[in-house]
Write a protein that holds these residues in place. Structure first.
Motif, PDB file in Angstrom:
ATOM      1  N   GLN A 164      -1.698   4.857 -13.911  1.00 24.80           N
ATOM      2  CA  GLN A 164      -2.439   4.026 -12.954  1.00 24.80           C
ATOM      3  C   GLN A 164      -1.808   4.032 -11.562  1.00 24.80           C
ATOM      4  O   GLN A 164      -1.918   3.051 -10.805  1.00 24.80           O
ATOM      5  N   SER A 165      -1.119   5.108 -11.214  1.00 26.53           N
ATOM      6  CA  SER A 165      -0.582   5.217  -9.850  1.00 26.53           C
ATOM      7  C   SER A 165      -1.733   5.063  -8.865  1.00 26.53           C
ATOM      8  O   SER A 165      -2.779   5.696  -9.016  1.00 26.53           O
ATOM      9  N   PRO A 179      -7.104  -0.517 -12.131  1.00 29.24           N
ATOM     10  CA  PRO A 179      -6.712  -1.623 -13.014  1.00 29.24           C
ATOM     11  C   PRO A 179      -6.148  -1.152 -14.338  1.00 29.24           C
ATOM     12  O   PRO A 179      -6.531  -0.092 -14.857  1.00 29.24           O
ATOM     13  N   ARG A 180      -5.254  -1.961 -14.880  1.00 27.25           N
ATOM     14  CA  ARG A 180      -4.711  -1.740 -16.216  1.00 27.25           C
ATOM     15  C   ARG A 180      -5.293  -2.723 -17.228  1.00 27.25           C
ATOM     16  O   ARG A 180      -5.032  -2.591 -18.425  1.00 27.25           O
ATOM     17  N   LEU A 181      -5.999  -3.718 -16.747  1.00 28.56           N
ATOM     18  CA  LEU A 181      -6.459  -4.800 -17.602  1.00 28.56           C
ATOM     19  C   LEU A 181      -7.948  -5.054 -17.350  1.00 28.56           C
ATOM     20  O   LEU A 181      -8.393  -5.046 -16.202  1.00 28.56           O
ATOM     21  N   VAL A 240       0.822  -1.201   0.000  1.00 36.38           N
ATOM     22  CA  VAL A 240       0.000   0.000   0.000  1.00 36.38           C
ATOM     23  C   VAL A 240       0.862   1.259   0.000  1.00 36.38           C
ATOM     24  O   VAL A 240       2.008   1.248   0.449  1.00 36.38           O
ATOM     25  N   SER A 241       0.292   2.324  -0.493  1.00 34.22           N
ATOM     26  CA  SER A 241       0.906   3.647  -0.461  1.00 34.22           C
ATOM     27  C   SER A 241       0.926   4.170   0.975  1.00 34.22           C
ATOM     28  O   SER A 241       0.066   3.812   1.780  1.00 34.22           O
ATOM     29  N   PRO A 265       2.471   1.540 -10.142  1.00 28.69           N
ATOM     30  CA  PRO A 265       3.232   2.359  -9.198  1.00 28.69           C
ATOM     31  C   PRO A 265       2.346   2.861  -8.058  1.00 28.69           C
ATOM     32  O   PRO A 265       1.154   3.117  -8.254  1.00 28.69           O
ATOM     33  N   LEU A 266       2.940   2.983  -6.892  1.00 29.78           N
ATOM     34  CA  LEU A 266       2.211   3.515  -5.741  1.00 29.78           C
ATOM     35  C   LEU A 266       2.211   5.037  -5.776  1.00 29.78           C
ATOM     36  O   LEU A 266       3.187   5.667  -6.208  1.00 29.78           O
TER      37      LEU A 266
END
Length: 298
Positions: A188-189, A84-86, A41-42, A219-220
């Motif tokens: 998508q950070s 999501p990227r997908l 997690v960030s 990336p966070l």
């Protein structure tokens, strides 16, 4: 901070049981943050989750995801930390860039690309769940695991999943027309990311799909100034909406599709209920709580 409770299982239960047993709300002001063991997690994940919760779940705008009557139709089901990227529910799967997608919309009141949006798809890689929708989900999943027939979500790859708790949450969001709040930042950070460690799904013997880090490990968000772009947040009804497949839609459309799906399957559920050994697991009774008590969302 606060009390800690450790639950120890005597035997392996699998991912579905692990998720179902992970959290039981002890009241309607209890909220659960579900993090699997390969999630990072960030530093600002708690700030994001708490502010989203205060703005959209307990401020009175959504009533904790469920109107005061206890119905969940068209409501907020949870808050995703991950972007999501997908698109996983289509075959073949396809890449998506939410910043580019949302960038085609008119500028928000604050100007620029919206940094929050709503989607019908639940997120399993870092999410905050609301108490009443989660209790409804647990009852629904238990009924399904006991043999109650589930709906086929049109054109969804999740229909073929056999060992996923997310499959049941997708069915529930399809039936209820409910949505989840998602963040959207460049590249998508996100407030959480997935490291794709080997487990029941990633690298599992029954899963033939390829999981590439470039598709799932995002990336966070590490800059507090980025997080400040979320506030002041827009009203929930003003946020962009996407369906299970990341297609543009409206909450009222999701709500209407859910009502149609419930009506189409009611006879099957009632037939099963007459044969069910445990009356408490009658799926038709559970699904009555999905019917709208008020007007549909816009």
């Amino acid at each position: 901070h606060g009390a800690t409770r450790l639950a120890v299982r005597a035997a392996k239960g699998g991912l579905v049981a692990a998720v179902a047993e992970a959290w039981t709300p002890d009241g309607y002001h209890s909220h659960g943050l579900l993090l699997e063991d390969d999630i990072e997690v960030s530093p600002y994940f708690y700030v994001y989750a708490k502010l989203a919760l205060l703005r959209y779940a307990v401020s009175g705008e959504e009533g904790g995801g469920v109107p005061a009557s206890g119905h969940a139709a068209g409501g907020l089901l949870g808050v995703s930390l991950y972007t999501p990227r997908l698109v996983e529910l289509t075959m073949p799967r396809r890449r998506v860039d939410m910043q580019a997608d949302l960038g085609t919309l008119p500028a928000s009141a604050g100007g620029g690309v919206p940094h929050l949006y709503l989607q019908q798809l639940p997120c399993s890689w870092g999410s905050l769940f609301l108490p009443r929708p989660w209790l409804l989900f647990r009852a629904y999943m238990q009924a399904r695991l006991e043999g109650a027939p589930g709906p086929l979500v049109p054109r969804s790859a999740s229909n073929g999943w056999s060992t996923s708790w997310k499959k049941f949450m997708i069915e529930l969001s399809h039936l209820s027309g409910g949505v989840f709040l998602y963040p959207s930042f460049p590249n998508q950070s996100s407030l959480s990311t997935n490291h794709l460690e080997k487990g029941e799904h990633i690298g599992g013997k029954k899963n033939k799909l390829t999981h590439r880090p470039i598709d799932f490990t995002v990336p966070l968000l590490l800059n507090l100034s980025d997080l400040r772009q979320l506030w002041p947040p827009q009203p929930l009804d003003a946020l962009p909406v996407r369906d299970l497949f990341t297609r543009p839609t409206r909450r009222s459309e999701l709500h209407a599709r859910g009502i149609e799906a419930i009506a189409a399957h009611r006879g099957v559920w009632r037939s099963h209920a007459r044969e069910a050994a445990a009356p408490a697991l009658r799926l038709d009774r559970i699904l009555e709580r999905l019917l709208p008590a008020t007007t549909a969302p816009r």
